[in-house]
Design a protein around this motif. Structure first.
Motif, PDB file in Angstrom:
ATOM      1  N   GLY A 124     -13.138  36.982   6.547  1.00 18.77           N
ATOM      2  CA  GLY A 124     -13.872  35.806   6.098  1.00 18.77           C
ATOM      3  C   GLY A 124     -13.163  35.271   4.864  1.00 18.77           C
ATOM      4  N   LEU A 125     -12.400  34.211   5.007  1.00 20.27           N
ATOM      5  CA  LEU A 125     -11.532  33.759   3.920  1.00 20.27           C
ATOM      6  C   LEU A 125     -12.121  32.643   3.065  1.00 20.27           C
ATOM      7  CD1 LEU A 125      -8.120  33.869   5.792  1.00 20.27           C
ATOM      8  CD2 LEU A 125      -9.081  35.558   4.239  1.00 20.27           C
ATOM      9  N   PHE A 126     -12.873  31.748   3.697  1.00 25.09           N
ATOM     10  CA  PHE A 126     -13.388  30.591   2.968  1.00 25.09           C
ATOM     11  C   PHE A 126     -14.794  30.250   3.443  1.00 25.09           C
ATOM     12  CE2 PHE A 126      -8.799  30.026   3.511  1.00 25.09           C
ATOM     13  CZ  PHE A 126      -8.381  29.925   2.198  1.00 25.09           C
ATOM     14  N   LYS A 127     -15.549  29.577   2.585  1.00 29.68           N
ATOM     15  CA  LYS A 127     -16.758  28.865   2.960  1.00 29.68           C
ATOM     16  C   LYS A 127     -16.450  27.400   2.702  1.00 29.68           C
ATOM     17  CE  LYS A 127     -20.186  32.334   1.828  1.00 29.68           C
ATOM     18  NZ  LYS A 127     -21.326  32.660   0.961  1.00 29.68           N
ATOM     19  N   ALA A 128     -16.885  26.544   3.584  1.00 31.67           N
ATOM     20  CA  ALA A 128     -16.621  25.118   3.415  1.00 31.67           C
ATOM     21  C   ALA A 128     -17.859  24.326   3.817  1.00 31.67           C
ATOM     22  CB  ALA A 128     -15.416  24.695   4.257  1.00 31.67           C
ATOM     23  N   MET A 129     -18.100  23.234   3.089  1.00 32.11           N
ATOM     24  CA  MET A 129     -19.222  22.357   3.405  1.00 32.11           C
ATOM     25  C   MET A 129     -18.962  20.984   2.807  1.00 32.11           C
ATOM     26  SD  MET A 129     -21.826  24.088   0.682  1.00 32.11           S
ATOM     27  CE  MET A 129     -20.958  25.629   0.746  1.00 32.11           C
ATOM     28  N   LEU A 130     -19.545  19.977   3.413  1.00 27.04           N
ATOM     29  CA  LEU A 130     -19.502  18.647   2.810  1.00 27.04           C
ATOM     30  C   LEU A 130     -20.361  18.683   1.558  1.00 27.04           C
ATOM     31  CD1 LEU A 130     -19.990  16.346   5.931  1.00 27.04           C
ATOM     32  CD2 LEU A 130     -17.869  16.854   4.719  1.00 27.04           C
ATOM     33  N   ALA A 131     -19.951  17.940   0.554  1.00 26.58           N
ATOM     34  CA  ALA A 131     -20.720  17.875  -0.686  1.00 26.58           C
ATOM     35  C   ALA A 131     -20.540  16.504  -1.319  1.00 26.58           C
ATOM     36  CB  ALA A 131     -20.273  18.966  -1.656  1.00 26.58           C
ATOM     37  N   GLN A 132     -21.588  16.059  -1.994  1.00 26.73           N
ATOM     38  CA  GLN A 132     -21.517  14.792  -2.717  1.00 26.73           C
ATOM     39  C   GLN A 132     -22.475  14.853  -3.897  1.00 26.73           C
ATOM     40  OE1 GLN A 132     -23.281  11.325  -0.891  1.00 26.73           O
ATOM     41  NE2 GLN A 132     -21.817   9.967  -1.898  1.00 26.73           N
ATOM     42  N   SER A 133     -21.988  14.453  -5.046  1.00 31.06           N
ATOM     43  CA  SER A 133     -22.808  14.335  -6.250  1.00 31.06           C
ATOM     44  C   SER A 133     -22.905  12.850  -6.579  1.00 31.06           C
ATOM     45  CB  SER A 133     -22.174  15.119  -7.399  1.00 31.06           C
ATOM     46  OG  SER A 133     -22.089  16.485  -7.072  1.00 31.06           O
ATOM     47  N   PRO A 134     -23.907  12.155  -6.016  1.00 34.28           N
ATOM     48  CA  PRO A 134     -23.955  10.691  -6.113  1.00 34.28           C
ATOM     49  C   PRO A 134     -24.179  10.135  -7.510  1.00 34.28           C
ATOM     50  CG  PRO A 134     -25.962  11.539  -5.119  1.00 34.28           C
ATOM     51  CD  PRO A 134     -25.030  12.702  -5.271  1.00 34.28           C
ATOM     52  N   TYR A 135     -24.598  10.981  -8.444  1.00 32.58           N
ATOM     53  CA  TYR A 135     -24.858  10.495  -9.797  1.00 32.58           C
ATOM     54  C   TYR A 135     -23.923  11.146 -10.825  1.00 32.58           C
ATOM     55  CZ  TYR A 135     -29.014   9.160  -7.250  1.00 32.58           C
ATOM     56  OH  TYR A 135     -29.864   8.651  -6.309  1.00 32.58           O
ATOM     57  N   ALA A 136     -22.841  11.733 -10.352  1.00 38.60           N
ATOM     58  CA  ALA A 136     -21.900  12.419 -11.247  1.00 38.60           C
ATOM     59  C   ALA A 136     -21.347  11.462 -12.291  1.00 38.60           C
ATOM     60  CB  ALA A 136     -20.762  13.022 -10.437  1.00 38.60           C
ATOM     61  N   GLU A 137     -21.124  12.004 -13.471  1.00 36.19           N
ATOM     62  CA  GLU A 137     -20.536  11.204 -14.542  1.00 36.19           C
ATOM     63  C   GLU A 137     -19.091  11.601 -14.820  1.00 36.19           C
ATOM     64  OE1 GLU A 137     -23.131  11.583 -17.896  1.00 36.19           O
ATOM     65  OE2 GLU A 137     -24.653  10.292 -17.008  1.00 36.19           O
ATOM     66  N   ARG A 138     -18.729  12.862 -14.565  1.00 41.16           N
ATOM     67  CA  ARG A 138     -17.388  13.342 -14.889  1.00 41.16           C
ATOM     68  C   ARG A 138     -16.583  13.750 -13.669  1.00 41.16           C
ATOM     69  NH1 ARG A 138     -20.014  16.709 -19.448  1.00 41.16           N
ATOM     70  NH2 ARG A 138     -20.125  15.155 -21.086  1.00 41.16           N
ATOM     71  N   ALA A 139     -17.148  13.623 -12.503  1.00 44.47           N
ATOM     72  CA  ALA A 139     -16.466  13.990 -11.262  1.00 44.47           C
ATOM     73  C   ALA A 139     -16.634  12.843 -10.274  1.00 44.47           C
ATOM     74  CB  ALA A 139     -17.055  15.279 -10.692  1.00 44.47           C
ATOM     75  N   SER A 140     -15.935  12.942  -9.176  1.00 47.29           N
ATOM     76  CA  SER A 140     -16.025  11.917  -8.144  1.00 47.29           C
ATOM     77  C   SER A 140     -17.425  11.884  -7.536  1.00 47.29           C
ATOM     78  CB  SER A 140     -14.993  12.205  -7.048  1.00 47.29           C
ATOM     79  OG  SER A 140     -15.189  11.319  -5.973  1.00 47.29           O
ATOM     80  N   ARG A 141     -17.867  10.712  -7.168  1.00 46.77           N
ATOM     81  CA  ARG A 141     -19.139  10.541  -6.463  1.00 46.77           C
ATOM     82  C   ARG A 141     -18.931  10.482  -4.954  1.00 46.77           C
ATOM     83  NH1 ARG A 141     -22.823   6.353  -9.978  1.00 46.77           N
ATOM     84  NH2 ARG A 141     -22.690   7.499 -11.940  1.00 46.77           N
TER      85      ARG A 141
END
Length: 119
Positions: A52-69
Motif C-alpha cells: 500500500g504505497l499511497f492514498k489519493a483523493m480529490l480535494a478542494q479548499s474553496p476558501y483558502a487564503e494561502r493555497a490554491s482554491r
C-alpha cells in the motif's frame, strides 16, 4: 473615561456551503475558520503487489487564503521505510510502477472533472 480594549472572539455558527458532486464528506465537520473547510472525494488506496504505497483523493479548499482554491488530487505517501532484500526491492520497484499507472488514471479523472467545469 473608561478604558477600552479590542478582543478577537470566535463566533460559532453553522455555515451552509455549496458542495461539489464528487465530495464524499469532510474530515472534520467542525472547522474553526472558513479557510479550514476542505471538500474530499472518495479515498483511493493506491497499492500493488501487497504494497500500500499511497492514498489519493480529490480535494478542494474553496476558501483558502494561502493555497490554491482549485480542485486537486491530494496524495499521501504511505510508510514504506524499511530494509529490503534484493527480491523485496525488486517487488517494491514493480509496485511503484503499477502505482504510477493508478495515479495517472486518477489524474485523468481529475482532468475530466476540471474540463467539465466541476465546482
Amino acid at each position: 473615561m473608561p478604558r477600552t480594549a479590542t478582543v478577537s472572539v470566535l463566533v460559532a455558527k453553522a455555515l451552509e456551503i455549496d458542495e461539489p458532486d464528487w465530495c464524499a464528506g469532510h474530515h472534520d465537520d467542525r472547522a474553526q475558520y472558513k479557510v479550514d473547510i476542505t471538500h474530499y472525494g472518495p479515498e483511493h488506496n493506491v497499492a500493488a503487489h501487497d504494497y500500500g504505497l499511497f492514498k489519493a483523493m480529490l480535494a478542494q479548499s474553496p476558501y483558502a487564503e494561502r493555497a490554491s482554491r482549485d480542485v486537486a488530487l491530494y496524495i499521501e505517501q504511505q510508510d514504506i521505510t524499511g530494509s529490503y532484500t534484493p527480491d523485496e526491492a525488486e517487488q517494491l520497484a514493480d509496485a511503484l510502477v503499477a502505482c504510477a499507472d493508478q495515479l495517472r488514471a486518477l489524474g485523468r479523472e481529475l482532468a475530466a472533472i476540471l474540463a467539465g467545469g466541476a465546482r
